[in-house]
Design an enzyme around this catalytic site. Structure first.
Site, short mmCIF file in Angstrom:
data_model
loop_
_atom_site.label_atom_id
_atom_site.label_comp_id
_atom_site.label_asym_id
_atom_site.label_seq_id
_atom_site.Cartn_x
_atom_site.Cartn_y
_atom_site.Cartn_z
N TYR A 38 35.22 22.18 34.61
CA TYR A 38 34.55 23.47 34.82
C TYR A 38 35.46 24.43 35.57
O TYR A 38 35.62 25.59 35.18
CB TYR A 38 33.25 23.21 35.60
CG TYR A 38 32.35 24.43 35.76
CD1 TYR A 38 31.56 24.89 34.71
CD2 TYR A 38 32.25 25.09 36.99
CE1 TYR A 38 30.72 25.98 34.86
CE2 TYR A 38 31.41 26.18 37.15
CZ TYR A 38 30.64 26.62 36.08
OH TYR A 38 29.80 27.70 36.24
N SER A 63 32.94 32.19 37.79
CA SER A 63 32.20 31.49 38.84
C SER A 63 33.06 31.51 40.10
O SER A 63 34.27 31.80 40.04
CB SER A 63 31.98 30.04 38.39
OG SER A 63 31.61 29.22 39.47
N1 LIG Z 1 23.95 28.69 37.65
C1 LIG Z 1 25.01 28.76 38.45
O1 LIG Z 1 24.98 28.29 39.59
C2 LIG Z 1 26.25 29.48 37.98
C3 LIG Z 1 27.16 29.91 38.95
C4 LIG Z 1 28.30 30.59 38.57
C5 LIG Z 1 28.52 30.85 37.22
N2 LIG Z 1 27.63 30.39 36.29
C6 LIG Z 1 27.91 30.70 34.88
O2 LIG Z 1 26.95 31.62 34.43
C7 LIG Z 1 26.79 31.48 33.01
C8 LIG Z 1 25.31 31.39 32.67
O3 LIG Z 1 24.81 30.17 33.21
P1 LIG Z 1 23.30 29.96 33.68
O4 LIG Z 1 23.34 29.68 35.13
O5 LIG Z 1 22.44 31.06 33.18
O6 LIG Z 1 22.98 28.59 32.93
P2 LIG Z 1 21.94 28.22 31.76
O7 LIG Z 1 22.25 26.83 31.38
O8 LIG Z 1 20.57 28.54 32.18
O9 LIG Z 1 22.34 29.22 30.59
C9 LIG Z 1 23.49 29.03 29.79
C10 LIG Z 1 23.14 29.41 28.36
O10 LIG Z 1 24.30 29.18 27.55
C11 LIG Z 1 23.86 28.54 26.34
N3 LIG Z 1 24.98 27.80 25.76
C12 LIG Z 1 25.53 26.64 26.22
N4 LIG Z 1 26.49 26.23 25.37
C13 LIG Z 1 26.56 27.16 24.37
C14 LIG Z 1 27.37 27.29 23.22
N5 LIG Z 1 28.30 26.36 22.90
N6 LIG Z 1 27.19 28.36 22.42
C15 LIG Z 1 26.25 29.30 22.71
N7 LIG Z 1 25.44 29.21 23.80
C16 LIG Z 1 25.60 28.16 24.61
C17 LIG Z 1 22.73 27.65 26.79
O11 LIG Z 1 21.90 27.24 25.72
C18 LIG Z 1 22.01 28.54 27.81
O12 LIG Z 1 21.04 29.36 27.19
C19 LIG Z 1 27.61 30.27 32.61
O13 LIG Z 1 28.86 30.68 32.09
C20 LIG Z 1 27.81 29.55 33.93
O14 LIG Z 1 28.96 28.74 33.92
C21 LIG Z 1 26.51 29.73 36.64
#
Ligand SMILES: NC(=O)c1ccc[n+]([C@@H]2O[C@H](COP(=O)([O-])OP(=O)(O)OC[C@H]3O[C@@H](n4cnc5c(N)ncnc54)[C@H](O)[C@@H]3O)[C@@H](O)[C@H]2O)c1
Length: 280
Positions: free
Chosen positions: A179, A166
């Site tokens: 985080y 991120s």
């Molecule tokens: N959305 C944002 O703004 C953003 C920005 C930068 C980075 N990210 C990163 O991108 C990645 C994806 O996030 P997203 O935005 O799609 O969020 P999201 O919450 O839509 O998707 C995350 C997925 O991870 C799964 N998950 C959570 N804990 C888990 C576990 N212990 N074991 C297996 N699966 C698990 C959830 O069920 C979900 O399907 C994450 O690592 C997040 O930190 C997100």
């Protein structure tokens, strides 16, 4: 290539044709987008998600229905898919699931450590339980994903691991300390493994999106209010390009590049898809 109009010929000529990709957190959001993009470009998909609530995180994570939808959409573009409901904190279960998927799909070439959670707290509101949850999923879970995948990448003669960090993995963004710590920590995993595995033709890179329009972001209740109440730190959350959020598909473009042979000499990179946020 749009995922809605993919033919078998398109997939055979795709940028990851014939490869098998593990994606954690694949039930929705960015993970689903990565699964569909890699599938449209010729990969078969091993999709893993917890499909259950996560304690201490203030929003709902994905469900079994979400993972089934990802699988249906992947199959609709003509790819094979194996799903497993696994918590990435459970190293044994994850290793078993990856071994099963690799056996069914004929190996493993790509691993996208994407599963993650986020939580908004001032430093003195962070409980030990929340700390353990965020570090357990976002850092130890990434390590578990790497150690589950590496033996299969070695059998394949090499591969690509993409660790989803991120902007918070490059900047000290306030109200997100567990985080931020987890997303910085996985850069250490990336850099160490990139060196350790280069001789085996395994590339390891981290990817650093700014805010992405997904259920996670919509679940981060309270961040806007905290930022507005703290004008001294608000600039730490701003993008440079005139866009507030990017889309999951924008991040999938970078995942596809790093997964493909176009990136055959790219390893040890912290790659941003952040509209310039980390350059500010
Ligand atoms: N959305 C944002 O703004 C953003 C920005 C930068 C980075 N990210 C990163 O991108 C990645 C994806 O996030 P997203 O935005 O799609 O969020 P999201 O919450 O839509 O998707 C995350 C997925 O991870 C799964 N998950 C959570 N804990 C888990 C576990 N212990 N074991 C297996 N699966 C698990 C959830 O069920 C979900 O399907 C994450 O690592 C997040 O930190 C997100």
């Amino acid at each position: 290539m749009s995922t809605s109009t993919v033919s078998a010929t398109d997939r055979a000529r795709g940028r990851v044709a014939g490869k098998v990709a593990l994606i954690t957190g694949a039930a929705r959001g960015q993970g689903r987008s990565h699964a569909l993009r890699l599938a449209a470009e010729g990969a078969d998909i091993l999709a893993v998600d917890i499909c259950a609530p996560v304690d201490h995180v203030g929003y709902a994570t994905a469900t079994e229905d979400d993972l089934a939808t990802t699988a249906r959409l992947v199959e609709a573009v003509g790819a094979r898919v194996v799903t497993h409901t696994v918590d990435v904190r459970d190293a044994h279960a994850l290793t078993t699931a990856v071994a099963d998927g690799a056996a069914v799909l004929g190996g493993l070439d790509i691993a996208v450590a994407n599963a993650g959670v986020c939580s908004i707290q001032r430093w003195d509101e962070v409980t030990p339980e929340l700390w353990d949850t965020v570090i357990g999923i976002n850092l130890t879970g990434v390590w578990n994903t790497c150690t589950a995948a590496i033996p299969h990448l070695l059998v394949s003669g090499g591969g690509s691991m993409i660790l989803i960090s991120s902007t918070a993995g490059l900047k000290g963004q306030p109200f997100l300390t567990p985080y931020v710590a987890s997303k910085h920590g996985l850069v250490g995993i990336m850099r160490s493994l990139a060196n350790e595995l280069a001789s085996k033709h395994i590339r390891v890179n981290s990817l650093h999106p700014t805010g992405v329009d997904t259920p996670m972001l919509n679940g981060m209740v309270g961040l806007t209010e905290r930022i507005e109440a703290s004008p001294d730190v608000s600039s730490l959350f701003l993008n440079s390009l005139p866009v507030e959020l990017v889309q999951a598909a924008d991040v999938s473009n970078a995942v596809l590049f790093l997964a493909s042979d176009e990136a055959k000499y790219v390893t040890g990179l912290t790659m941003t898809v952040d509209a310039g946020a980390s350059a500010r």
